[in-house]
Scaffold this active site. Sequence first.
Site, PDB file in Angstrom:
ATOM      1  N   CYS A  82       0.801  -1.222   0.000  1.00 12.96           N
ATOM      2  CA  CYS A  82       0.000   0.000   0.000  1.00 12.96           C
ATOM      3  C   CYS A  82       0.837   1.276   0.000  1.00 12.96           C
ATOM      4  CB  CYS A  82      -0.941  -0.001   1.193  1.00 12.96           C
ATOM      5  SG  CYS A  82      -2.116  -1.375   1.181  1.00 12.96           S
ATOM      6  N   CYS A 213     -14.187   1.153   6.082  1.00 13.27           N
ATOM      7  CA  CYS A 213     -13.163   0.433   5.325  1.00 13.27           C
ATOM      8  C   CYS A 213     -13.041   1.059   3.942  1.00 13.27           C
ATOM      9  CB  CYS A 213     -13.532  -1.038   5.173  1.00 13.27           C
ATOM     10  SG  CYS A 213     -13.976  -1.872   6.721  1.00 13.27           S
TER      11      CYS A 213
END
Length: 394
Positions: A82, A213
Amino acid sequence: MNRRVCVAGVGMVPFSTPSKGKTYEEMGESAIRAALADSKVDYAKVGQAYAGFAYGDSTSGQKALYRVGLTGIPVVNVNNNCSTGSSALWLARQAVASGTAECVLAFGFEQMQRGALKPMWDDRPSVLERFDGVVSAVCDMDDNVPMAARYFGAAGLEYMSKYGAKAETFGAIAVKARKHAAGNPYAVFRDPLTLEEVMGSPHIFGPLTRFQCCPPTCGAAAAVVCSEEFARANGLPADVVIRAQALTTDTPDSFEGDLAKLVGTGMAKEAARQVYEESGVAPADIPVVELHDCFTVNELLTYEVLGLTPEGTAEKFVADGDNTYGGQVVTNPSGGLLSKGHPLGATGLAQCAELVWQLRGQAGPRQVESATLALQHNVGLGGAAVVTLYEKVG
């Protein structure tokens, strides 16, 4: 590595859901061209390029860059989970700061599939095998819960147990994210959410509900970095510089049972320490931050990691509105990953673009007034954390 490095240009494309996204090469080309146009540099003068993506075949970076031109320059493909986009930017800055190159392009993209992140290979050991072991040792594991949500949800439960924080505090971060995103045309989700809607959305794990999320999205972003001398000689913008930057990885304490450190707070705290030490800037001096809010839990943990509020006080920080306009520091004026989405290779460079616009005064309704310093935090499990401090000069 003491040469001043300027961010001469940035560009990105509006993020989109996988069903509406373009191909990675199309998005990559558009972001690159936007950054080149913003910097006003001739592509022929770019000496190196670093391409970030997590999901794609080798040399996907060349595939996108070749649509802009074939100049024979070194092209390095970067994958750091990420934190891929920021890792590409870190490499580009190193090249310029060291004198290896005068003008470098960093870009990132992701053409993502629908659904939660999952391993791409099932015929070899998982890179997160050790992480799974730590989580399973301290809490019940449900294989129906997405991997990343298990990690961060468990870290949220740990924080609640340790400091008495309420689940609604995490939900309030999602409300704030959507409020900020309303002014961002690059964000996928811009409609407001109430706390009741956030908490009432399907439960995922621990304190996390669906609206807490970040969604998988497609997108691309890019930055042109160069030496101050190159910028002056070629008439490029030189008013935004990278004042300090650090990339760190895990140390043994990531795997000793502290779930916050398992999801990256230890390495991020060390990266922030290095940045503050190198720059001489204190957290209290920073008015705007783009941080890695893949889940609301991570945003809350990161407030403390970056020194924006003392350890154990993040709930009060949220309740007092110190994380938004009119408070101590505006966190994720873009709406963050929760609203923009999270195309892994593009995220770090999208954060860079937002902060450069903020320092230039070009953020429109999202503008943080009179910002001259801006901090970026990008983390990837597996792991790598990048913290970058930008400054407006001149």
